[in-house]
Design a protein around this motif. Structure first.
Motif, short mmCIF file in Angstrom:
data_model
loop_
_atom_site.label_atom_id
_atom_site.label_comp_id
_atom_site.label_asym_id
_atom_site.label_seq_id
_atom_site.Cartn_x
_atom_site.Cartn_y
_atom_site.Cartn_z
N GLU A 1 0.86 -1.19 0.00
CA GLU A 1 0.00 0.00 0.00
C GLU A 1 0.90 1.24 0.00
O GLU A 1 1.73 1.42 0.89
CB GLU A 1 -0.90 0.01 1.24
N PHE B 1 1.33 5.37 0.15
CA PHE B 1 0.60 6.54 0.63
C PHE B 1 1.49 7.79 0.70
O PHE B 1 1.22 8.71 1.46
CB PHE B 1 -0.06 6.29 2.00
N SER C 1 -4.56 5.54 6.93
CA SER C 1 -3.51 4.54 6.75
C SER C 1 -2.91 4.13 8.09
O SER C 1 -2.62 2.95 8.32
CB SER C 1 -2.40 5.10 5.84
N SER D 1 -5.30 1.90 9.77
CA SER D 1 -5.26 0.59 9.13
C SER D 1 -4.06 -0.22 9.59
O SER D 1 -4.16 -1.43 9.82
CB SER D 1 -5.25 0.76 7.61
#
Length: 212
Positions: free
Chosen positions: A119, A121, A132, A135
């Protein structure tokens, strides 16, 4: 039975043994957390098949740690990675590629059923960075750590291992440049002020893709 290896805030672990093995060091610690016999070999020099009267390995903890770092670096950066997976080869001078880290985590450095993904970001808004971070807190669990790539405004330059929080921290991080478990505070993450090994900006994570 071999006792599990555990880490808490403030604990010391070997530092990365070269300037390009922060990712390899993080993956070595991840394997120590999931494999007690491997952790015992790193820490005490006692092989998993050793008998009671066997003499421990004569190398130091740092030497064994450094040796395994190189094993990891070869796997993560080669054409054929962990588990025989074909992957894009990557120059070792540029550190650990995320796809190689996924292979290492899915083949022995995390629980067997973990399914890892990348992921990114770096270029998101602060509000999305907050999501994020939340998460990360949900996804990181025992046996399912994450790798966090951090750097400056232009490039990712450093890798740390993110683990479940202990002793009141928001998230635990094995910081390989200093060999210690430190905090990963939300404010520093969202504000891009991580101050780890001289780098501030969170770029992305290799984390467990299973729904938290």
């Amino acid at each position: 039975m071999i006792a599990p290896f555990r880490l808490q805030a403030g604990d010391r672990v070997p530092v990365q043994q070269s300037t390009t093995t922060c990712g390899s060091a993080s993956l070595t610690v991840a394997r120590m957390l999931i494999d007690p016999a491997f952790a015992r070999w790193i820490r005490l020099g006692v092989d998993k098949d050793a008998k009671d009267d066997d003499v421990p390995d004569a190398q130091t903890v740092e030497e064994r740690f450094a040796a395994h770092e190189q094993v990891v670096a070869r796997r993560t950066n080669a054409l054929v990675g962990a588990g025989g997976r074909i992957q894009l080869p990557w120059p070792r001078a540029l550190g650990t590629p995320p796809w190689g880290a996924i292979g290492e985590l899915e083949y022995g450095a995390a629980v067997a059923w973990a399914d890892y993904d990348i992921e990114w970001f770096r270029f998101v808004r602060s509000s999305t960075l907050e999501e994020s971070y939340a998460s990360l807190q949900r996804r990181v669990r025992d046996g399912r750590p994450a790798l966090l790539y951090i750097g400056n405004a232009w490039l990712p330059r450093h890798v740390v291992l993110v683990m479940p929080a202990t002793r009141g921290q928001q998230l635990d991080v094995y910081e390989p440049s200093i060999g210690r478990v430190v905090d990963l505070p939300k404010d520093g993450f969202v504000g891009r002020r991580l101050r780890m090994a001289g780098w501030d900006v969170p770029w992305g994570a290799v984390w467990d893709d299973a729904p938290p």
